[in-house]
Write an enzyme that holds these catalytic residues in place. Structure first.
Site, PDB file in Angstrom:
ATOM      1  N   CYS A   1       0.699  -1.164  -0.006  1.00 35.41           N
ATOM      2  CA  CYS A   1      -0.010   0.049  -0.128  1.00 35.41           C
ATOM      3  C   CYS A   1       0.832   1.165  -0.053  1.00 35.41           C
ATOM      4  CB  CYS A   1      -0.797  -0.151   1.239  1.00 35.41           C
ATOM      5  SG  CYS A   1       0.146  -0.107   2.723  1.00 35.41           S
TER       6      CYS A   1
HETATM    7  C1  LIG Z   1       1.014  -5.332   2.697  1.00 38.83           C
HETATM    8  S1  LIG Z   1       1.869  -6.841   2.842  1.00 38.83           S
HETATM    9  C2  LIG Z   1       0.654  -8.096   3.083  1.00 38.83           C
HETATM   10  C3  LIG Z   1       0.743  -8.858   4.245  1.00 38.83           C
HETATM   11  C4  LIG Z   1       0.117 -10.218   4.278  1.00 38.83           C
HETATM   12  N1  LIG Z   1      -1.590  -9.888   4.139  1.00 38.83           N
HETATM   13  C5  LIG Z   1      -0.058 -10.695   5.611  1.00 38.83           C
HETATM   14  O1  LIG Z   1      -0.952 -11.362   6.026  1.00 38.83           O
HETATM   15  O2  LIG Z   1       1.141 -10.763   6.419  1.00 38.83           O
HETATM   16  C6  LIG Z   1       2.408  -6.949   1.188  1.00 38.83           C
HETATM   17  C7  LIG Z   1       3.498  -8.296   0.910  1.00 38.83           C
HETATM   18  O3  LIG Z   1       3.714  -8.437  -0.629  1.00 38.83           O
HETATM   19  C8  LIG Z   1       4.761  -8.710  -0.668  1.00 38.83           C
HETATM   20  N2  LIG Z   1       5.338  -8.547  -1.982  1.00 38.83           N
HETATM   21  C9  LIG Z   1       5.780  -7.464  -2.427  1.00 38.83           C
HETATM   22  N3  LIG Z   1       6.053  -7.683  -3.913  1.00 38.83           N
HETATM   23  C10 LIG Z   1       5.754  -8.918  -4.146  1.00 38.83           C
HETATM   24  C11 LIG Z   1       5.860  -9.712  -5.433  1.00 38.83           C
HETATM   25  N4  LIG Z   1       6.394  -9.301  -6.617  1.00 38.83           N
HETATM   26  N5  LIG Z   1       5.347 -11.017  -5.407  1.00 38.83           N
HETATM   27  C12 LIG Z   1       4.614 -11.497  -4.156  1.00 38.83           C
HETATM   28  N6  LIG Z   1       4.851 -10.767  -3.014  1.00 38.83           N
HETATM   29  C13 LIG Z   1       5.271  -9.518  -3.085  1.00 38.83           C
HETATM   30  C14 LIG Z   1       5.582  -8.229   0.401  1.00 38.83           C
HETATM   31  O4  LIG Z   1       6.885  -8.833   0.548  1.00 38.83           O
HETATM   32  C15 LIG Z   1       4.572  -7.921   1.410  1.00 38.83           C
HETATM   33  O5  LIG Z   1       4.790  -9.076   2.433  1.00 38.83           O
END
Ligand SMILES: C[S@@+](CC[C@H](N)C(=O)[O-])C[C@H]1O[C@@H](n2cnc3c(N)ncnc32)[C@H](O)[C@@H]1O
Length: 295
Positions: A78
């Site tokens: 976000c």
């Molecule tokens: C806002 S957090 C969501 C956390 C999740 N809802 C939880 O229960 O912990 C966004 C997540 O997206 C991951 N992320 C970022 N880029 C990504 C990608 N290209 N592919 C998969 N995950 C990714 C980050 O590492 C982060 O853990």
């Protein structure tokens, strides 16, 4: 993997709060596929749920490689949607920002997998224009829920879903005094002086440390604290005034503030625990939504 045909795909899975919430909602028989790239978050997931199938980077996911998906979960990063004010100028790159445009990967995979149910989460501080773009793409309006109903943390979020969700979660009336530890280790206490703002102020004191005003806020145990966020440097942890002295909240308290089972994130450094808990979902809010599947 268990012998079931209820397949859940969780994008941006973090430390698998989706899986925690499914269990909390009473849904225990499912296969869980996760897309995540953070090694610490994946380590926590695998240590709690070893059967999770980790798929890696969301860009590499193709529906053809997966079984039929019944439920798609996700809360894309976000950072570019949250509005921040620096030198009195509002910064917001919106859905085109390098992180937040990952929403379009969620949309791509939603269209490819065509699950019966989906849930997409993001910050309620985004502009109405960004909210409307997401609503149009997902063909529904979001439900707005503040986690302060189920915990002692303000966390205002939008949830777009086609799961039937009847109402808001019940307000449990929890305040910080209900969740704080009584004798946390000395490393959590601040030696710095502070300005006392009043017995009944939500922010009861401001700490004399360098940095943004938000970092200086010391919350009153009689109320709720501000939104937990991922850590971008020192002193980013939320702070409370306890026994007349300021201190940062502990990782255990962060777990309680997200309704995460105690010790779920142990096994990595404090910094990583704060970070993934700040990134995570409030379990009871997600479980409240997922209960619509049971009904
Ligand atoms: C806002 S957090 C969501 C956390 C999740 N809802 C939880 O229960 O912990 C966004 C997540 O997206 C991951 N992320 C970022 N880029 C990504 C990608 N290209 N592919 C998969 N995950 C990714 C980050 O590492 C982060 O853990």
């Amino acid at each position: 993997m268990t012998k079931t045909h209820f397949n859940v795909l969780s994008l941006f899975d973090g430390m698998s709060c989706g899986q925690l919430a499914l269990h909390k909602a009473g849904i225990t028989n499912f296969n869980y596929f996760a897309s995540e790239i953070d090694k610490y978050a994946m380590r926590i997931t695998q240590s709690n749920y070893p059967n999770t199938v980790q798929l890696g980077n969301v860009h590499n996911i193709k529906a053809n490689d997966l079984p039929h998906i019944n439920l798609l979960l996700g809360g894309s990063p976000c950072q570019n949607l949250s509005q921040t004010t620096i030198n009195n100028i509002k910064h917001n790159q919106g859905l085109q920002g390098d992180k937040s445009r990952l929403f379009y990967e969620y949309l791509r995979i939603l269209n490819e997998t065509k699950p019966k149910y989906f849930l997409f989460e993001n910050v309620a501080s985004m502009t109405n224009a960004n909210r409307d773009v997401i609503s149009q793409a997902l063909e529904c309006e979001p439900i707005r829920i503040n986690s302060n109903l189920t915990t002692a943390q303000d966390r205002d979020r939008y949830y777009w879903t086609n799961i039937p969700v009847a109402a808001q979660p019940i307000d449990k009336g929890i305040v910080l005094a209900d969740i704080v530890e009584q004798n946390p280790a000395s490393k959590y206490w601040y030696a710095q002086s502070f300005d006392y703002l009043g017995d009944n102020e939500k922010v009861q004191a401001t700490l004399h440390i360098k940095g943004h005003d938000i970092l200086k806020r010391v919350y009153n145990l009689k109320g709720k604290c501000g939104t937990l966020t991922c850590l971008k440097g020192g002193n980013h942890q939320k702070k409370v005034l306890q026994d007349g002295k300021p201190r940062k909240l502990t990782p255990l308290e962060y777990e309680r503030l997200q309704n995460v089972p105690e010790g779920y994130t142990s096994g990595v450094s404090d910094t990583q625990r704060y970070n993934m808990l700040g990134n995570g979902w409030t379990i009871d809010v997600i479980a409240h939504i997922l209960q619509g599947l049971v009904k």
